[in-house]
Design a protein around this motif. Structure first.
Motif, short mmCIF file in Angstrom:
data_model
loop_
_atom_site.label_atom_id
_atom_site.label_comp_id
_atom_site.label_asym_id
_atom_site.label_seq_id
_atom_site.Cartn_x
_atom_site.Cartn_y
_atom_site.Cartn_z
N THR A 35 25.68 56.18 71.09
CA THR A 35 25.55 55.92 69.65
C THR A 35 24.74 57.03 68.98
O THR A 35 23.65 57.37 69.45
CB THR A 35 24.85 54.57 69.40
N ASN A 36 25.26 57.56 67.90
CA ASN A 36 24.53 58.54 67.09
C ASN A 36 23.62 57.78 66.12
O ASN A 36 24.11 57.13 65.18
CB ASN A 36 25.49 59.44 66.32
N ILE A 75 28.53 65.59 61.90
CA ILE A 75 28.12 64.51 62.80
C ILE A 75 27.86 63.23 62.00
O ILE A 75 27.03 63.20 61.09
CB ILE A 75 26.85 64.90 63.59
N GLU A 76 28.58 62.18 62.34
CA GLU A 76 28.34 60.88 61.72
C GLU A 76 27.28 60.13 62.51
O GLU A 76 27.30 60.13 63.74
CB GLU A 76 29.63 60.07 61.67
N TYR A 77 26.36 59.51 61.81
CA TYR A 77 25.27 58.82 62.50
C TYR A 77 24.74 57.67 61.66
O TYR A 77 24.93 57.61 60.44
CB TYR A 77 24.14 59.80 62.81
N LEU A 78 24.06 56.75 62.34
CA LEU A 78 23.36 55.66 61.69
C LEU A 78 21.92 56.06 61.43
O LEU A 78 21.32 56.81 62.21
CB LEU A 78 23.38 54.40 62.58
N THR A 79 21.35 55.57 60.35
CA THR A 79 19.95 55.82 60.04
C THR A 79 19.17 54.52 60.14
O THR A 79 19.56 53.52 59.52
CB THR A 79 19.78 56.42 58.63
#
Length: 438
Positions: A35-36, A75-79
């Motif tokens: 997971t990013n 890059i797709e990621y969660l914050t």
């Protein structure tokens, strides 16, 4: 009866991998290795430093502790918003699981996600070897938190830490292990030398002046030269270069400094003027003075330091620039107080006097630090003929009442009017832990 502490040295240093990010993934039922996710406050600017990123992000080439703006756009990621109280809770649960296997005197917490354990007594007790015992501890951490741990094993604290930092990342089981021979073989010629625990860029530059670019180079430098360059700290460099560490886990745990101080600092989210910083100093001194009152202490020395913004020097390259443009240039000083005190007004006046005498008017400021030093118990303060005893009793009673109110209803229940100014930030900081959202 045999004293198990006389067995050969074996220290395990355990680190919780990408701790903040791993906790956020665990709470969401996600795998940090696929997971990013970054832990950062989205309400701050793009200059905000990511407190942690998942191993998946690191595998994609994102640098740890980078700023949000440095994450590649593809890059797709969660914050995840930082939750410091949650991280402290999980850390406490993990340390508690270690203490089911080892005695408190054999465990030294180094940081929220890292600790040292003197494993030597337990290898005999559990009839096991160091690597198997390290796996058992790592498994305990995962069972209580779903957070993966890595470990370093060595004959002393230094080698265990180096084994963790340098060797563990190259092993399949996440465990690095060193002894005196493998230390010379694997670590002596490791570069950059700043990967070694306790050697930062400044020390590395000073060592480079003498031709030392790795620990083998440090061993080759005449000890007299190192002592001239580093003074007493040269002894640590020399010992560590040979893989030696005199301090044990139990000694580190029981260490108590001779001098005591109380510090308070912050990196500012924007450029502040000299006048605006005075508001912050008043807020910070209120909190620090009340902490002294709560602990029954008085300060004999006050100091203040400010770091100027890099925006003051547009044509100069600041190699040491910190987050949000805070440069290494700064000003400050300290002064001995007329008498030991914990009075809010007296301490505030002292700090403002130092600040006004040392700061350069017109320069923007991005970092503020204060310190109260040479602390002593209130009952040991000797009265003088010039004291206003009645006023001091009144101020002490008022301070104690403020402490009681803030303890019962929260720090924001009672503030000075200066905290209502636009530049003030005490109300926000009182809801934070370590400068981040609680």
């Amino acid at each position: 009866m045999t004293d198990l502490r006389k067995t050969s040295g074996c220290v395990i240093c355990i680190d919780l991998k990408s701790f903040y990010a791993s906790v956020e993934c665990a709470d969401r039922g996600l795998d940090p290795f696929t997971t990013n996710l970054v832990v950062a406050d989205p309400d701050r600017s793009a200059n905000t430093i990511c407190l942690a990123i998942t191993p998946a992000m690191k595998a994609a080439g994102v640098r740890n502790r980078c700023r949000v703006r440095d994450i590649p756009p593809g890059i797709e990621y969660l914050t995840a918003v930082p939750r410091m109280k949650r991280y402290m809770q999980v850390s406490g649960e993990i340390v508690g699981s270690y203490l089911e296997l080892v005695s408190p005197q054999d465990l030294q917490v180094y940081s929220i996600d890292e600790c040292f354990i003197d494993a030597a007594p337990y290898l005999h007790l559990y009839r096991t070897d160091a690597r198997t015992f390290a796996k058992r501890l790592m498994r305990r951490a995962f069972e209580v938190s779903d957070v993966t741990a890595t470990a370093g094993i060595g004959p002393n604290m230094f080698q265990a830490k180096v084994a963790l930092d340098i060797c563990a990342k190259h092993t399949s089981d996440g465990i690095g292990q060193l002894d005196d021979e493998s230390f010379k073989r694997e670590i002596w010629f490791h570069r950059p030398i700043t990967d070694i625990w306790g050697i930062g860029p400044g020390i590395a530059r000073r060592l480079a002046k003498h031709g030392a670019y790795d620990l083998a180079g440090v061993c080759a430098v005449n000890p007299k030269v190192l002592r001239r360059e580093f003074g007493k700290n040269a002894e640590y460099l020399i010992d560590h270069a040979w893989g030696l560490e005199a301090c044990t886990v139990e000694q580190a745990r029981s260490y108590r400094p001779r001098g005591h101080s109380l510090t308070n600092g912050q990196v500012l989210m924007r450029d502040y003027s000299c006048r605006e910083v005075e508001t912050l100093l008043r807020e910070m001194m209120l909190g620090s003075a009340l902490e002294l009152v709560e602990k029954g202490l008085c300060a004999q020395v006050a100091s203040v330091y400010v770091g100027y913004s890099a925006s003051n020097f547009p044509h100069q390259s600041w190699e040491g620039c910190g987050p949000f443009g805070a440069a290494t240039a700064g000003a400050g000083g300290s002064a001995k107080l007329p008498k030991p005190t914990n009075a809010v007004d007296a301490l505030t006046d002292a700090v403002l006097e130092i600040y006004r005498a040392r700061v350069t008017p017109g320069l923007a400021i991005r970092r503020v630090n204060i310190a109260l030093a040479d602390l002593m118990p209130v009952e040991k303060v000797q009265p003088t003929l010039f004291d206003d005893a009645a006023n001091e009793r009144k101020q002490t009673a008022l301070s104690r009442a403020m402490v009681d109110v803030r303890k019962r209803f929260g720090a924001n229940a009672l503030l000075k009017a200066t905290s209502l100014k636009e530049e003030a930030n005490a109300m926000e900081r009182n809801n934070q832990v370590g400068g981040h959202r609680a």
